[in-house]
Motif scaffolding. Sequence first.
Motif, short mmCIF file in Angstrom:
data_model
loop_
_atom_site.label_atom_id
_atom_site.label_comp_id
_atom_site.label_asym_id
_atom_site.label_seq_id
_atom_site.Cartn_x
_atom_site.Cartn_y
_atom_site.Cartn_z
N GLN A 120 0.80 -1.24 0.00
CA GLN A 120 0.00 0.00 0.00
C GLN A 120 0.83 1.29 0.00
O GLN A 120 0.40 2.31 -0.49
CB GLN A 120 -0.93 0.01 1.22
N CYS A 160 1.61 3.61 2.37
CA CYS A 160 1.15 4.82 3.07
C CYS A 160 2.38 5.69 3.29
O CYS A 160 3.46 5.17 3.57
CB CYS A 160 0.50 4.45 4.40
N GLN A 176 -7.27 6.34 10.40
CA GLN A 176 -6.07 7.21 10.42
C GLN A 176 -6.41 8.70 10.41
O GLN A 176 -5.83 9.45 11.14
CB GLN A 176 -5.07 6.88 9.28
N ASN A 183 -1.53 9.09 1.65
CA ASN A 183 -1.62 8.07 0.59
C ASN A 183 -2.47 6.87 1.02
O ASN A 183 -2.17 5.74 0.68
CB ASN A 183 -0.21 7.60 0.15
N ARG A 184 -3.54 7.17 1.77
CA ARG A 184 -4.52 6.14 2.08
C ARG A 184 -5.47 6.07 0.87
O ARG A 184 -5.76 7.07 0.25
CB ARG A 184 -5.30 6.49 3.35
#
Length: 467
Positions: free
Chosen positions: A162, A164, A290, A301-302
């Motif tokens: 992912q 993040c 978050q 950057n979720r």
Amino acid sequence: MDKNKNLPAFAIHTLGCKVNTYESDAMAGALRRAGFREVAFSEPADVYIINTCTVTNIADKKSRQMLHRARKQNPEALVVAAGCYVDAALQNPQMQAVLRDSAIDLLVPNRDKGRIAELIAERLFGGGESREQKGQGQDGLFVTELDGHTRAFVKVQDGCNQFCSYCIIPYVRGRILSRPVEDCVAEIRNLAQQGVREVVLTGIHLSSYGKDLLQHKTSGGTAGPEARKSDDIMNGGDAPLLQLIRAVQEIPELRRIRLGSLEPRLMSPEFVQALSAMEKVCPHFHLSLQSGCGETLRRMNRHYTPEEYRQSCETLRRYYDHPAITTDVIVGFPGETEEEFAESRRFAEEMGFYEMHVFKYSRRAGTRADRMEGQVPETVKEERSREMIRLSEEMSRSFRESFLGKEVEFLCEEEVEIGGETYGQGFTREYVRCLKKGRGFQKNELVRGAASEIFKEKAVYESLILR
Ligand code: SF4
């Protein structure tokens, strides 16, 4: 001569997440099977293992401190640094000092944790002098015994794709690696046969479970519905995670299944409907938030918006009467203004969480967030953290209060003494701690009663008292 005979004592100290805890249990089991004797970390030992964490600069510091404490406790001991801090140091030239730290005798990166007994025996009984191990491939870890626990955490997945912006984990633990369903089921069945009644399926990014297994299948020539975009969260009624849960649910001795941290995007109506049809799955979901502010989420950057998050909670509440939704929130992320924080707080309040784990943003060298402008002063983070924790406590209390006057059931874990009285203690399916006065409660017994009051213990735990 059997090399394992009269092998020395070892102690493990674990930092970081639930996956690390699982891996420590697995390493301890491997050492015990090899004939080693486990002692508490504060006791004299011949081998000290620090299962390290590198998620923030503070985690690095704590890992270092524990390694030095072990060295001080017994200057003659073999001090082993295992896990993420070691992987980070092996990859990052700025952390090379770790590799030369005189407190450390043996470096064991994550991929070699499954060989730890062998590596330690080699160092103690001849052969290897090298501090760094060069193993390859899967970690090969599994837990075989858990000393009479009711609940067990089992790692079903490792790694994360992912990225993040605040997280170093994808660089340290690498890309997604899922354990095959049969492996997970065999491990959980064995634990269930020894008395474990509740399993928590855990991973670094559990929502990605099985994505890699499907890719292997498709690259092996299987065409059709399995061929999906590589960054998809597979959230339909046929998601690999559901297939795993279905298989675990078939284990007769097991009563409850909980899921570790999940992505909001996983909670499609098809996915949640399929989950709700499995009676062993507890109505307790940890959906990582978050931040409740869209702008902050974008910088993190979720891969979801607050609106998508809201929909996930609504879907859960459509299929479950009264689910316990818990979450993680970071305050003081770089660039978080007063307005952004207020938006995040408002959103969290609107979601009505059962519990919120609040973290002050902590810098991690090597991440994008560490290089961002607008780092928030510690005093401001402190203030925001206090405010979020206050909100979390209010929401938790109101969730517990919603059970008052109702019939409640908990899975008994043990008897405890509080203020000279004996109580049976355990958790409901929503993970609310309960106490019922009396003696003779059996571990793993289902206990029922009417929730009559909320009991506050040591200013930390709040429990329901059952009559
Ligand atoms: S999802 Fe984000 S925070 Fe979680 S391990 Fe992956 S990169 Fe880190």
